[in-house]
Scaffold this active site. Structure first.
Site, PDB file in Angstrom:
ATOM      1  N   SER A 158       4.918  36.430 -44.902  1.00 51.14           N
ATOM      2  CA  SER A 158       4.514  35.470 -45.930  1.00 51.14           C
ATOM      3  C   SER A 158       5.481  34.285 -45.980  1.00 51.14           C
ATOM      4  CB  SER A 158       4.403  36.185 -47.281  1.00 51.14           C
ATOM      5  OG  SER A 158       3.813  35.343 -48.236  1.00 51.14           O
ATOM      6  N   ASP A 182       1.038  37.121 -41.657  1.00 55.60           N
ATOM      7  CA  ASP A 182       0.273  36.410 -42.688  1.00 55.60           C
ATOM      8  C   ASP A 182       1.130  35.368 -43.402  1.00 55.60           C
ATOM      9  OD1 ASP A 182      -2.386  36.160 -43.569  1.00 55.60           O
ATOM     10  OD2 ASP A 182      -1.856  36.974 -45.521  1.00 55.60           O
ATOM     11  N   HIS A 252      -3.141  40.674 -47.925  1.00 54.21           N
ATOM     12  CA  HIS A 252      -1.924  39.977 -47.509  1.00 54.21           C
ATOM     13  C   HIS A 252      -0.911  40.959 -46.902  1.00 54.21           C
ATOM     14  CE1 HIS A 252       0.609  36.491 -47.445  1.00 54.21           C
ATOM     15  NE2 HIS A 252       1.437  36.888 -48.398  1.00 54.21           N
TER      16      HIS A 252
END
Length: 449
Positions: A158, A182, A252
């Site tokens: 992330s 991601d 996610h």
């Protein structure tokens, strides 16, 4: 005085041993910290095969304090993302263990939980550049001590993906590899390359997308970008808000679990270059000739093998199961019927050996079957069957208001897309709507493939 001269070195050695035996854990904060807000603090926790579960807190200025930190070994950094609740990532320990079981190197967990824990996401975003500056200084110190930067692998999750990019840019793209799991989308989408991850940040940048319609980044960011299940709606993740916090983070976070599943090399997912996920599901993108003898890229830890064959930024797609092992097995299923009129519907195919069964539900659209015309279906099975002993097929129109139809199959053929196995066929099969038919396949005649 004489005794003290002998005792001093012994005491110093004892202190060093005691210091080395102290196990440091990832910072555990609470929701209250997120509400109040935290000031950035970066801790680097070293794990090696001699201290897999015991983190050694590294000095940012003196690497000689840590005899376990062997700079001749490759080093992998794991960099987490936004932590709104303050809790440690539940996957961190397992991830570390898997990496060290795979290779003998240094694993450094970058703990910036003080700085990532804040209900104000914008504060955490602002801290990413500061974390990158801290890591850049540390890696340059490693470099000064003789560590080759090309042997460094940054795994960023992330916000950690963009931190990895900033570090790579600071060191002029000489980092060996960046794996972005991601990458965060909010506050980075639409930004120029210098304000986010991009392919120039390392020798090889591989990216996984699992939540492009919410928390993740939609567009390509690396040399190769993998879109699992199209990059949205991961199997097994909740689809309604009534599922609580999992509804927001499951897609996610799935990126980390998918990558972890590939580290031991037992779960491999070939991915196919395609212009869209729909075309991929329709089986229009099963050609990997552009990669030469390397074949289709395999998602995950071993994707580095395709570094030398990628001529341009490449976007590839693959499907997964809803739980580990996530990897699926790809087949092409060719169906030719001899019904006079066209039939439309879906198929479920099962492959059996003596001990297990693999299932593929081909339902991304209603497929059209026409007389003497081969309909090519792309089937992803939930597991691999090494030796197929029997096959079962079920045909359904998918319309409860439509009377059951019969599908008269002239030829049914299954072809494994990753192995060079000879295709398996069956001829003259009658399928009645919603009824499973099982048969023993035969090697296809030479003229059929």
């Amino acid at each position: 005085m004489f005794l003290w001269q002998y005792l001093t070195p012994i005491l110093l050695i004892t202190v060093q041993i005691c210091k080395a035996q102290i196990c440091h854990k990832f910072t555990d904060l609470k929701l209250a910290h997120a509400i109040i807000g935290t000031s950035l603090r970066v801790r680097l926790l070293l794990h090696t095969r001699s201290n897999v579960t015991c983190g050694i807190l590294l000095s940012h200025t003196n690497l000689t304090e840590h005899p376990q930190f062997n700079l001749s070994r490759p080093t992998t950094f794991i960099i987490h993302g936004y932590r709104p609740s303050g809790s440690p990532p539940e996957w961190m320990d397992k991830f570390t263990e898997l990496l060290l079981a795979r290779e003998d190197f240094n694993v450094i967990i970058v703990d910036w939980n003080h700085g990532a824990t804040n209900l104000n996401y914008l504060k955490a975003v602002a801290n990413t550049h500061k974390v990158a500056e801290n890591l850049t200084a540390f890696i340059k110190l490693m470099q000064d001590q003789g560590a080759p930067v090309s042997s460094i692998h940054l795994i960023g999750v992330s916000l950690g993906a963009h931190i990895s990019g900033f570090v790579g840019a600071n060191i002029n793209g000489t980092i060996g590899r960046i794996t972005a799991l991601d990458p965060a989308g909010p506050q980075f989408t639409g930004r120029p390359p210098e304000e986010r991850l991009d392919p120039t940040d390392a020798h090889f940048v591989d990216v996984l997308h699992t939540d492009i319609d919410a928390l993740g980044f939609r567009e390509s960011l690396g040399h190769i970008d993998f879109y699992a299940n199209g990059g949205t709606d991961q199997p097994g993740c909740p689809r309604t808000i009534f599922s609580g916090g999992s509804y927001f983070k499951c897609d996610h976070q799935r990126s980390v679990l998918l990558f972890m599943d590939t580290v031991d090399g037992m779960c491999t997912s070939p991915a196919y270059p395609c212009s869209s996920y729909k075309d991929f599901l329709d089986g229009r993108c099963l050609n990997c000739d552009r990669f030469g003898d390397a074949g289709c890229p395999v998602f995950g830890y071993d994707s580095i093998r395709w570094k030398g064959v990628l001529q341009e930024q490449t976007k590839v797609y693959f499907k997964t199961n809803s739980e580990s092992p996530f990897c699926m097995t790809n087949y092409r299923v060719d169906v030719m019927i001899w019904n006079k009129s066209m039939r439309q519907g879906y198929m479920t195919v099962k492959l059996y050996d003596d001990n297990k069964v693999a299932v593929a539900t081909i339902n991304d659209k209603r497929w059209a079957f026409k007389k003497y015309t081969e309909t090519k279906l792309f089937a992803q099975f939930d597991k691999d069957i090494q030796s197929v002993k029997k096959i079962s097929v079920k045909y359904s129109t998918g319309n409860v208001f439509q009377p059951n139809q019969k599908l008269r199959i002239l030829r049914f053929r299954v072809t494994h897309l990753e192995r060079k196995d000879r295709p398996l066929c069956r001829y003259d099969v009658l399928l009645e709507g919603d009824k499973e038919v099982t048969f023993k396949p035969l090697p296809c005649e030479e003229s059929n493939f």
